[in-house]
Motif scaffolding. Structure first.
Motif, PDB file in Angstrom:
ATOM      1  N   ASP A   1      22.112  43.628  26.962  1.00  0.00           N
ATOM      2  CA  ASP A   1      20.942  44.775  27.567  1.00  0.00           C
ATOM      3  C   ASP A   1      21.255  46.312  28.228  1.00  0.00           C
ATOM      4  O   ASP A   1      20.363  47.125  28.522  1.00  0.00           O
ATOM      5  CB  ASP A   1      19.737  44.033  29.262  1.00  0.00           C
ATOM      6  N   ASP A   2      22.433  46.318  29.187  1.00  0.00           N
ATOM      7  CA  ASP A   2      22.684  47.354  29.772  1.00  0.00           C
ATOM      8  C   ASP A   2      23.419  48.623  29.121  1.00  0.00           C
ATOM      9  O   ASP A   2      23.343  49.567  29.602  1.00  0.00           O
ATOM     10  CB  ASP A   2      23.376  47.451  30.753  1.00  0.00           C
ATOM     11  N   GLY A   3      23.493  47.962  27.856  1.00  0.00           N
ATOM     12  CA  GLY A   3      24.510  49.381  26.771  1.00  0.00           C
ATOM     13  C   GLY A   3      26.022  49.240  27.317  1.00  0.00           C
ATOM     14  O   GLY A   3      26.435  50.131  27.755  1.00  0.00           O
ATOM     15  N   PHE A   4      26.419  47.949  28.518  1.00  0.00           N
ATOM     16  CA  PHE A   4      27.746  47.900  29.491  1.00  0.00           C
ATOM     17  C   PHE A   4      28.775  47.840  27.699  1.00  0.00           C
ATOM     18  O   PHE A   4      29.177  47.864  27.336  1.00  0.00           O
ATOM     19  CB  PHE A   4      27.720  46.679  29.812  1.00  0.00           C
ATOM     20  N   ASP A   5      29.496  49.293  28.980  1.00  0.00           N
ATOM     21  CA  ASP A   5      30.520  50.151  28.263  1.00  0.00           C
ATOM     22  C   ASP A   5      31.992  48.607  28.391  1.00  0.00           C
ATOM     23  O   ASP A   5      32.927  48.256  29.497  1.00  0.00           O
ATOM     24  CB  ASP A   5      32.061  51.283  29.006  1.00  0.00           C
ATOM     25  N   LEU A   6      31.853  48.035  27.352  1.00  0.00           N
ATOM     26  CA  LEU A   6      33.270  47.329  26.920  1.00  0.00           C
ATOM     27  C   LEU A   6      34.294  47.013  26.377  1.00  0.00           C
ATOM     28  O   LEU A   6      35.300  46.943  27.265  1.00  0.00           O
ATOM     29  CB  LEU A   6      32.474  45.462  25.424  1.00  0.00           C
ATOM     30  N   ASP A   7      34.163  48.290  25.994  1.00  0.00           N
ATOM     31  CA  ASP A   7      35.876  48.997  26.008  1.00  0.00           C
ATOM     32  C   ASP A   7      36.651  49.506  27.023  1.00  0.00           C
ATOM     33  O   ASP A   7      37.429  48.774  27.226  1.00  0.00           O
ATOM     34  CB  ASP A   7      35.240  50.182  24.851  1.00  0.00           C
ATOM     35  N   SER A   8      35.322  49.751  27.937  1.00  0.00           N
ATOM     36  CA  SER A   8      36.163  50.050  29.852  1.00  0.00           C
ATOM     37  C   SER A   8      36.612  49.134  30.159  1.00  0.00           C
ATOM     38  O   SER A   8      38.081  48.813  30.512  1.00  0.00           O
ATOM     39  CB  SER A   8      35.975  51.372  30.378  1.00  0.00           C
TER      40      SER A   8
END
Length: 193
Positions: free
Chosen positions: A110-117
């Motif tokens: 939904d939010d394009g959360f930065d999973l990488d970080s």
């Protein structure tokens, strides 16, 4: 002490699947499995053990442990989530893992959360935990020196291993119980909404 150092080397405490290990293009299931097998092959208990299988991935998908894939391909975010699941499944039930990852999945979608970080932070914490584990292991090995009266080398090595096993299981139980408490807090908060 020599056996302990060999054990520590075999555990590969600092071996993590990193975002750099994952290609920039989406992967088919077989490629995801190959990536995990290659990365974690030296951490398996025996050669017959599988790191990741199609059945496991399908069960994770059916259990909604990660957001749906597109065109039978897994994005880098999917692979990072599967890596988290891989690490969590050693201590938590699939139901608990779902509880833990539900909101994270939602934020990614939904939010394009930065999973990488987020994942890099997880790796950083894991490395700190490995350092703590190494220090604990060395201090546990020294504890055996207190009971060395009239013991031959074989008995001493055996007792050292028993002390380490009991210490590791004890610490594992502490951490697992603390993790379960946190899972329960997440579930309770979710249920109260």
């Amino acid at each position: 002490m020599e056996d302990i150092e060999k054990l520590i080397d075999e555990l590969q405490l600092y071996n993590h699947l990193t975002p750099e290990d994952i290609p920039d293009l989406d992967l088919y299931m077989d490629q995801v499995i190959q990536l995990f097998e290659k990365k974690y092959q030296d951490t398996k208990r025996n050669d017959d053990e599988k790191v990741l299988t199609k059945t496991m991935i399908n069960n994770y998908a059916k259990g909604k442990l990660f957001f749906p894939i597109t065109n039978k391909k897994y994005s880098q975010a999917h692979v990072l989530l599967i890596s988290l699941i891989y690490q969590l499944k050693g201590a938590l039930s699939i139901s608990d893992i779902k509880t833990v990852l539900d909101k994270l999945n939602q934020k990614v979608v939904d939010d394009g959360f930065d999973l990488d970080s987020f994942y890099r932070s997880y790796i950083h914490l894991s490395e700190q935990n490995a350092d703590t584990f190494l220090n604990h292991t060395k201090s546990s090995a020294k504890a055996v020196e207190d009971i060395t009266n009239n013991l031959d080398e074989e008995d001493l090595a055996y007792l050292e291993k028993v002390l380490l096993i009991t210490s590791f299981v004890n610490m594992s139980n502490f951490y697992r119980r603390a993790a379960e408490k946190l899972v329960d807090e997440i579930a309770e908060k979710k249920n109260n909404k």
